[in-house]
Design a protein around this motif. Structure first.
Motif, PDB file in Angstrom:
ATOM      1  N   MET A 109      46.514  42.880  10.151  1.00  0.00           N
ATOM      2  CA  MET A 109      47.658  42.001  10.028  1.00  0.00           C
ATOM      3  C   MET A 109      48.912  42.855   9.965  1.00  0.00           C
ATOM      4  SD  MET A 109      48.270  39.230   7.044  1.00  0.00           S
ATOM      5  CE  MET A 109      46.639  38.599   7.411  1.00  0.00           C
ATOM      6  N   THR A 110      49.865  42.619  10.815  1.00  0.00           N
ATOM      7  CA  THR A 110      51.081  43.423  10.847  1.00  0.00           C
ATOM      8  C   THR A 110      52.279  42.517  10.747  1.00  0.00           C
ATOM      9  OG1 THR A 110      51.158  43.368  13.258  1.00  0.00           O
ATOM     10  CG2 THR A 110      50.003  45.213  12.230  1.00  0.00           C
ATOM     11  N   THR A 111      53.375  43.127  10.502  1.00  0.00           N
ATOM     12  CA  THR A 111      54.640  42.408  10.452  1.00  0.00           C
ATOM     13  C   THR A 111      55.445  42.703  11.701  1.00  0.00           C
ATOM     14  OG1 THR A 111      55.562  44.234   9.216  1.00  0.00           O
ATOM     15  CG2 THR A 111      54.708  42.385   7.936  1.00  0.00           C
ATOM     16  N   LYS A 112      56.409  41.862  11.949  1.00  0.00           N
ATOM     17  CA  LYS A 112      57.201  42.018  13.149  1.00  0.00           C
ATOM     18  C   LYS A 112      58.120  43.226  13.050  1.00  0.00           C
ATOM     19  CE  LYS A 112      57.332  37.047  14.022  1.00  0.00           C
ATOM     20  NZ  LYS A 112      58.192  35.895  14.194  1.00  0.00           N
ATOM     21  N   SER A 142      43.297  47.209  10.496  1.00  0.00           N
ATOM     22  CA  SER A 142      43.405  48.348   9.590  1.00  0.00           C
ATOM     23  C   SER A 142      44.362  48.066   8.436  1.00  0.00           C
ATOM     24  CB  SER A 142      43.866  49.596  10.355  1.00  0.00           C
ATOM     25  OG  SER A 142      45.199  49.440  10.824  1.00  0.00           O
ATOM     26  N   ALA A 143      45.002  46.889   8.446  1.00  0.00           N
ATOM     27  CA  ALA A 143      45.863  46.498   7.335  1.00  0.00           C
ATOM     28  C   ALA A 143      45.012  46.163   6.113  1.00  0.00           C
ATOM     29  CB  ALA A 143      46.723  45.298   7.731  1.00  0.00           C
ATOM     30  N   VAL A 144      45.553  46.418   4.949  1.00  0.00           N
ATOM     31  CA  VAL A 144      44.842  46.173   3.705  1.00  0.00           C
ATOM     32  C   VAL A 144      45.454  44.966   2.999  1.00  0.00           C
ATOM     33  CG1 VAL A 144      44.226  47.107   1.447  1.00  0.00           C
ATOM     34  CG2 VAL A 144      44.252  48.597   3.447  1.00  0.00           C
ATOM     35  N   VAL A 145      44.594  44.031   2.586  1.00  0.00           N
ATOM     36  CA  VAL A 145      45.025  42.872   1.821  1.00  0.00           C
ATOM     37  C   VAL A 145      44.577  43.083   0.379  1.00  0.00           C
ATOM     38  CG1 VAL A 145      44.932  40.381   1.569  1.00  0.00           C
ATOM     39  CG2 VAL A 145      44.836  41.403   3.848  1.00  0.00           C
ATOM     40  N   PHE A 150      50.364  42.563   0.558  1.00  0.00           N
ATOM     41  CA  PHE A 150      49.957  42.922   1.915  1.00  0.00           C
ATOM     42  C   PHE A 150      50.459  44.321   2.255  1.00  0.00           C
ATOM     43  CE2 PHE A 150      49.730  38.344   1.883  1.00  0.00           C
ATOM     44  CZ  PHE A 150      48.567  38.081   2.594  1.00  0.00           C
ATOM     45  N   LEU A 151      49.529  45.228   2.510  1.00  0.00           N
ATOM     46  CA  LEU A 151      49.868  46.608   2.831  1.00  0.00           C
ATOM     47  C   LEU A 151      49.871  46.799   4.344  1.00  0.00           C
ATOM     48  CD1 LEU A 151      47.648  48.338   0.129  1.00  0.00           C
ATOM     49  CD2 LEU A 151      50.032  47.629  -0.044  1.00  0.00           C
ATOM     50  N   PRO A 152      50.710  47.671   4.874  1.00  0.00           N
ATOM     51  CA  PRO A 152      50.804  47.851   6.331  1.00  0.00           C
ATOM     52  C   PRO A 152      49.531  48.467   6.897  1.00  0.00           C
ATOM     53  CG  PRO A 152      52.057  49.537   5.199  1.00  0.00           C
ATOM     54  CD  PRO A 152      51.624  48.562   4.143  1.00  0.00           C
ATOM     55  N   PRO A 153      49.254  48.246   8.192  1.00  0.00           N
ATOM     56  CA  PRO A 153      48.061  48.838   8.809  1.00  0.00           C
ATOM     57  C   PRO A 153      48.157  50.353   8.876  1.00  0.00           C
ATOM     58  CG  PRO A 153      49.462  47.817  10.468  1.00  0.00           C
ATOM     59  CD  PRO A 153      50.040  47.433   9.138  1.00  0.00           C
TER      60      PRO A 153
END
Length: 304
Positions: free
Chosen positions: A1-4, A108-111, A97-100
């Motif tokens: 999961m990534t952010t824009k 590879s993102a960590v929740v 929510f941690l970045p991938p």
């Protein structure tokens, strides 16, 4: 999961004569390009931070900041990896929510999540159209220790926790709840983009507030298979609240087949529960005491 990823904004200057450019420089300062600022509308709701306080105390401290048109309290990341909100003691149940680790791989993102609740359940449902993250738990509470006050003199405030695109967290003033137990739940949907593909993700947090009696002490009776008393020990309320790591160790008597726990409650008499041995012969269980305000404190009991 990534952010824009936000597009850079660059200052565009039309081509002009040298003399005109020099004249403009002399007459007024040059405005430099600035990165796009974040705003509350871009942030993601991630859960709750519950505040339990006397109903006549509305002072939430003096460290609130204005963010857009919203009053917020920024979180500080502690050395133990948990977040704290200055001078605001509460119980957490929210995502982080941690970045991938690999920008090209959203998986590879960590929740992660922070919780002071019991019976916490975290589930993730991943499909081609998006990911749904759910988080639920229980907070126990009861009567305050001050005899002149009752549970009706206290109120819960559910502060909403948000996460910015840069990963920082903050909370806003939320809705207050009085009376007995209750349940709060909120869901939100948001879009995320990876490698040009946009998915619709969802987030849900559910928190149940349950009242429990105030326990003055717990006595542990170690019994053999015939019900003969082998040993006993007592944990008082003061001793339980003084435990720094929230665990209580009981020396296990040889031949113990079960541990009978007697809970002496302040207003509701006496109740009994039983611990049975684990596969390795040890005994484990959880007990709940109430602090001075009436917020539940979990004590892990271990006998081996």
């Amino acid at each position: 999961m990534t952010t824009k990823r936000r597009p850079d904004r660059r200052l565009l200057i039309p081509v002009m004569g040298i003399a005109l450019v020099l004249l403009l420089v002399l007459l007024r300062p040059v405005s430099l390009a600035r990165p796009e600022t974040q705003s509350p509308a871009q942030d993601r709701w991630v859960g709750y931070y519950m505040i339990y306080r006397p109903i006549d105390n509305w002072d939430f401290g003096q460290n609130w900041e204005t963010y857009g048109d919203t009053q917020i309290l920024n979180a500080q990341l502690q050395d133990n990896g948990r977040y704290a909100f200055t001078e605001l003691d509460g119980q957490a149940l929210f995502f982080d929510f941690l970045p991938p680790t690999d920008p090209e791989d959203s998986y590879s993102a960590v929740v992660a999540f922070q919780s002071d609740a019991a019976e916490v359940v975290h589930n993730a449902n991943i499909t081609e159209s998006g990911t749904t993250e759910t988080l639920s738990g229980v907070l126990y509470f009861g009567a305050p220790a001050t005899p002149a006050l009752s549970q009706q003199d206290y109120i819960w405030t559910a502060c909403l926790v948000y996460q910015r695109e840069d990963g920082s967290l903050y909370l806003t003033r939320g809705q207050s709840y009085g009376g007995g137990g209750f349940t709060i739940k909120q869901e939100t949907k948001y879009a995320s983009t990876t490698n040009g593909t946009t998915t619709q993700d969802a987030l849900s947090v559910k928190l149940r507030m349950e009242m429990i009696p105030r326990v003055e002490s717990c006595t542990f009776f170690q019994l053999d298979e015939n019900g003969t008393l082998l040993d006993q020990s007592t944990l008082t309320e003061a001793e339980a609240l003084a435990l720094t790591d929230g665990s209580y160790q009981i020396p296990l008597a040889e031949g113990t087949a079960c541990i009978l726990i007697r809970q002496d409650e302040e207003r509701d008499g006496t109740t009994y529960t039983t611990l049975s041995p684990q596969a390795d012969g040890s005994f484990t269980g959880d007990l709940w005491f109430l602090d001075e305000r009436g917020v539940g404190i979990q004590i892990s009991v271990q006998a081996d």
